[in-house]
Design a protein around this motif. Structure first.
Motif, PDB file in Angstrom:
ATOM      1  N   THR A  83       0.726  -1.063   0.092  1.00 20.16           N
ATOM      2  CA  THR A  83       0.151  -0.028  -0.011  1.00 20.16           C
ATOM      3  C   THR A  83       0.803   1.259  -0.152  1.00 20.16           C
ATOM      4  O   THR A  83       0.546   2.206  -0.580  1.00 20.16           O
ATOM      5  CB  THR A  83      -0.958  -0.024   1.309  1.00 20.16           C
ATOM      6  N   LYS A  84       1.886   1.285   0.717  1.00 20.85           N
ATOM      7  CA  LYS A  84       2.344   2.402   1.023  1.00 20.85           C
ATOM      8  C   LYS A  84       3.382   3.110  -0.127  1.00 20.85           C
ATOM      9  O   LYS A  84       3.608   4.275  -0.257  1.00 20.85           O
ATOM     10  CB  LYS A  84       3.421   2.503   2.185  1.00 20.85           C
ATOM     11  N   GLY A  85       3.578   2.280  -1.090  1.00 18.48           N
ATOM     12  CA  GLY A  85       4.234   2.649  -2.141  1.00 18.48           C
ATOM     13  C   GLY A  85       3.391   3.275  -3.242  1.00 18.48           C
ATOM     14  O   GLY A  85       4.160   3.996  -4.219  1.00 18.48           O
ATOM     15  N   ILE A  86       2.102   3.152  -3.246  1.00 16.50           N
ATOM     16  CA  ILE A  86       1.235   3.744  -4.281  1.00 16.50           C
ATOM     17  C   ILE A  86       1.283   5.235  -4.551  1.00 16.50           C
ATOM     18  O   ILE A  86       1.539   5.467  -5.883  1.00 16.50           O
ATOM     19  CB  ILE A  86      -0.414   3.206  -3.884  1.00 16.50           C
ATOM     20  N   PRO A  87       1.481   6.072  -3.606  1.00 19.60           N
ATOM     21  CA  PRO A  87       1.585   7.425  -3.946  1.00 19.60           C
ATOM     22  C   PRO A  87       2.744   7.750  -4.828  1.00 19.60           C
ATOM     23  O   PRO A  87       2.677   8.521  -5.827  1.00 19.60           O
ATOM     24  CB  PRO A  87       1.467   8.334  -2.613  1.00 19.60           C
ATOM     25  N   VAL A  88       3.981   7.109  -4.177  1.00 21.96           N
ATOM     26  CA  VAL A  88       5.122   7.418  -5.039  1.00 21.96           C
ATOM     27  C   VAL A  88       5.055   6.891  -6.402  1.00 21.96           C
ATOM     28  O   VAL A  88       5.550   7.638  -7.461  1.00 21.96           O
ATOM     29  CB  VAL A  88       6.359   6.948  -4.505  1.00 21.96           C
ATOM     30  N   ALA A  89       4.481   5.714  -6.581  1.00 26.01           N
ATOM     31  CA  ALA A  89       4.532   5.272  -8.195  1.00 26.01           C
ATOM     32  C   ALA A  89       3.523   5.858  -8.770  1.00 26.01           C
ATOM     33  O   ALA A  89       3.579   5.853 -10.016  1.00 26.01           O
ATOM     34  CB  ALA A  89       3.974   3.928  -7.765  1.00 26.01           C
ATOM     35  N   MET A 101     -12.722  -1.605 -13.820  1.00 25.23           N
ATOM     36  CA  MET A 101     -12.417  -0.245 -13.926  1.00 25.23           C
ATOM     37  C   MET A 101     -11.166   0.083 -13.408  1.00 25.23           C
ATOM     38  O   MET A 101     -10.517   1.227 -13.512  1.00 25.23           O
ATOM     39  CB  MET A 101     -13.419   0.832 -13.608  1.00 25.23           C
ATOM     40  N   THR A 102     -10.168  -0.770 -13.204  1.00 29.74           N
ATOM     41  CA  THR A 102      -8.984  -0.330 -12.572  1.00 29.74           C
ATOM     42  C   THR A 102      -7.926   0.469 -13.580  1.00 29.74           C
ATOM     43  O   THR A 102      -7.200   1.223 -13.148  1.00 29.74           O
ATOM     44  CB  THR A 102      -7.976  -1.489 -11.884  1.00 29.74           C
ATOM     45  N   ASP A 103      -8.413   0.070 -14.934  1.00 31.19           N
ATOM     46  CA  ASP A 103      -7.485   0.822 -15.876  1.00 31.19           C
ATOM     47  C   ASP A 103      -7.752   2.274 -15.893  1.00 31.19           C
ATOM     48  O   ASP A 103      -6.777   3.124 -16.239  1.00 31.19           O
ATOM     49  CB  ASP A 103      -7.592   0.309 -17.476  1.00 31.19           C
ATOM     50  N   VAL A 104      -9.045   2.626 -15.703  1.00 33.19           N
ATOM     51  CA  VAL A 104      -9.258   4.043 -15.497  1.00 33.19           C
ATOM     52  C   VAL A 104      -9.095   4.607 -14.347  1.00 33.19           C
ATOM     53  O   VAL A 104      -8.436   5.779 -14.094  1.00 33.19           O
ATOM     54  CB  VAL A 104     -11.008   4.236 -15.452  1.00 33.19           C
ATOM     55  N   ILE A 105      -9.269   3.894 -13.236  1.00 32.23           N
ATOM     56  CA  ILE A 105      -9.034   4.713 -11.760  1.00 32.23           C
ATOM     57  C   ILE A 105      -7.402   4.711 -11.619  1.00 32.23           C
ATOM     58  O   ILE A 105      -6.780   4.954 -10.498  1.00 32.23           O
ATOM     59  CB  ILE A 105      -9.768   4.047 -10.691  1.00 32.23           C
ATOM     60  N   GLU A 113      -7.338   1.723   2.146  1.00 37.11           N
ATOM     61  CA  GLU A 113      -6.768   1.015   1.065  1.00 37.11           C
ATOM     62  C   GLU A 113      -7.902   0.170   0.377  1.00 37.11           C
ATOM     63  O   GLU A 113      -8.419  -0.308   0.849  1.00 37.11           O
ATOM     64  CB  GLU A 113      -5.537   0.301   1.612  1.00 37.11           C
ATOM     65  N   THR A 114      -7.490  -0.079  -1.028  1.00 33.75           N
ATOM     66  CA  THR A 114      -6.677   0.271  -1.823  1.00 33.75           C
ATOM     67  C   THR A 114      -6.817   1.009  -3.120  1.00 33.75           C
ATOM     68  O   THR A 114      -6.113   1.926  -3.607  1.00 33.75           O
ATOM     69  CB  THR A 114      -5.980  -1.121  -2.390  1.00 33.75           C
ATOM     70  N   LYS A 115      -8.094   0.801  -3.639  1.00 37.27           N
ATOM     71  CA  LYS A 115      -8.475   1.187  -5.209  1.00 37.27           C
ATOM     72  C   LYS A 115      -8.636   2.786  -5.078  1.00 37.27           C
ATOM     73  O   LYS A 115      -8.620   3.311  -6.073  1.00 37.27           O
ATOM     74  CB  LYS A 115      -9.479   0.474  -5.661  1.00 37.27           C
ATOM     75  N   GLY A 116      -9.052   3.395  -3.949  1.00 41.17           N
ATOM     76  CA  GLY A 116      -9.559   4.551  -3.806  1.00 41.17           C
ATOM     77  C   GLY A 116      -8.151   5.529  -3.900  1.00 41.17           C
ATOM     78  O   GLY A 116      -8.251   6.586  -3.967  1.00 41.17           O
ATOM     79  N   ILE A 117      -7.018   4.945  -3.672  1.00 42.60           N
ATOM     80  CA  ILE A 117      -5.765   5.921  -3.105  1.00 42.60           C
ATOM     81  C   ILE A 117      -5.304   6.846  -4.405  1.00 42.60           C
ATOM     82  O   ILE A 117      -5.309   7.869  -4.081  1.00 42.60           O
ATOM     83  CB  ILE A 117      -4.534   4.836  -2.988  1.00 42.60           C
ATOM     84  N   PRO A 118      -5.265   6.307  -5.601  1.00 44.80           N
ATOM     85  CA  PRO A 118      -4.982   7.277  -6.714  1.00 44.80           C
ATOM     86  C   PRO A 118      -5.901   8.584  -6.751  1.00 44.80           C
ATOM     87  O   PRO A 118      -5.515   9.462  -6.646  1.00 44.80           O
ATOM     88  CB  PRO A 118      -5.088   6.380  -7.967  1.00 44.80           C
ATOM     89  N   VAL A 119      -7.296   8.373  -6.725  1.00 48.16           N
ATOM     90  CA  VAL A 119      -8.220   9.379  -6.715  1.00 48.16           C
ATOM     91  C   VAL A 119      -7.843  10.155  -5.694  1.00 48.16           C
ATOM     92  O   VAL A 119      -8.032  11.532  -5.546  1.00 48.16           O
ATOM     93  CB  VAL A 119      -9.726   8.705  -6.944  1.00 48.16           C
TER      94      VAL A 119
END
Lengths: 272, 272
Positions: A140-146, B106-110, B139-145
């Motif tokens: 989980t923790k590497g996601i923002p940097v990645a 929808m992981t390709d989109v998010i 965690e996990t899938k909401g992290i990028p947004v």
């Protein structure tokens, strides 16, 4: 749109290019948007290029030919990268960061958007010439940097999961042995998330023995994907012999001395 | 630095402001950087403000007083947001996205950096006036947004974990009942990651019954933190009665008809 001043075109060009790193825009895109002649836009781009250089914001490249156009790459200059890594080093060495067990509290740093944006640009600069198709990380923790590395490269992020989730369809899973704890762990990735015969880079926050990175390389073989680069924010000095040969780290953690309340971190060799 | 042309100052101003959303820069910062008079910089900022308005890039605000300066907020215009949401809707309704069990791939989109950057700006626009101190996600899938929302607001991201990890020090954990599966789940957050008497917004990729959002509100009570807003990319139409009252979603998922190979998604009310 009415005719614009050069100021306005330059400003808009810089905003659009810098919001879309590594994306190729055709000249036509800008002639339409600005209602201006191709020769005018070409002159604007020369000025934009100079501004980006003068301030070390990155590189603007003109690509000729049918698929041509202009793109911006947020290359971080080595000087800026070294300065940033040094400051980060000082920040992370603060004794209040020591967590019982010999760990360092650093989630505030690796979850801080402006900090990870810079880390992402520095890592992207290391790997842009390899032309990777994906940035891989493990939750989980590497996601923002990645994610920020993927943003700078304008390529998709793939998050490898610790378990297989039904909502992503069929997955490929492997078991691997953690390099430091020697425990057996699982990692999996959705089958449809990645194309065959592609290249990826693996980005993470932390590397100790390199077991996770090694596991990723194994997993990617199942996908006929080659891991062409590995980058981490911080590696530990020990064990010196990692399970992967080639990787880039920004910082090297020597030791956390709980008794003396002292953390010893240095910029990694590349950034000294 | 030598005296610069207005073009160059305008370009650099736009790059710096737009790379640092919601950060206040003093005029002195720019007079030093550009080796220019305060009155010159003030004129430049007026031009920058007009460019940002003309192209709907966002707002540039001048703050007077001792703590004054200039800052950029990437406010996405409602027109742009609606257009983006509509396009996203079309993309997600593609029948190949159906995963056995009635899920949507929808992981390709998010996980796509440029897409989540725009989603983050749209969500940030909804909550910027509430002046939150943190963006929370699980965690996990909401992290990028969530990270991109935090980036647009220039505030820290906090990732609530499904288990408590020793490397983050002591944590506060709660058990909560998932709104849809009725299973008991755990969520935890490191004690030192959040200050008391603060405000946060919760951002996630998906909301069904709202159990996770409800759990987050409960968890935040332990930290004396108020959840002032909830934003998700996609909510399900059913159940109509969610466990939280007030939230913003970009898209509403009506149904996934596996037999007919049909996905029905609409822009949520705010974005029609």
């Amino acid at each position: 749109m009415d005719k614009l001043h050069r100021n306005e075109r330059i400003g808009a060009l810089i905003k659009i290019l810098s919001d879309n790193p590594n994306k190729i825009f055709t000249l036509n895109y800008f002639t339409d948007l600005f209602n201006a002649a191709k020769s005018t836009i070409s002159e604007d781009i020369v000025i934009v290029k100079k501004i980006m250089e003068k301030f070390s914001f990155g590189e603007v490249e003109t690509i000729s030919g049918a698929a041509g156009g202009v793109k911006y790459t947020p290359v971080s200059s080595m000087n800026n990268a070294k300065k940033f890594v040094k400051e980060l080093c000082t920040k992370l060495m603060s004794p209040e960061r020591i967590i019982p067990g010999g760990f360092i509290y650093m989630t505030d740093v690796i979850y801080s958007p402006d900090t990870v944006a810079v880390i992402g640009e520095i890592l992207a600069t290391q790997f842009v010439s390899l032309e990777p198709d994906y940035v891989l990380t493990v939750e989980t923790k590497g996601i923002p940097v990645a994610l920020m590395t993927a943003r700078a490269l304008n390529i998709p992020l793939l998050i490898v999961r610790r378990d297989s989730k039904v909502t992503e369809g069929s997955t490929v899973s492997i078991n691997y042995v953690s390099g430091s704890t020697r425990r057996i762990q699982t990692m999996s990735l959705s089958k449809r998330s990645i194309k065959k015969n592609t290249k990826s880079i693996f980005i993470d926050d932390f590397m100790k023995a390199g077991g996770t990175a090694h596991g990723i390389i194994e997993l990617m073989k199942e996908f006929e994907n080659e891991v062409v680069g590995i980058g981490v924010l911080i590696e530990t000095k020990e064990p010196r012999h990692k399970l992967v040969n080639s990787y880039v780290s920004l910082l090297t953690l020597d030791e956390v001395d709980e008794e003396k309340g002292k953390i010893n971190i240095q910029p990694s060799r590349l950034f000294i």
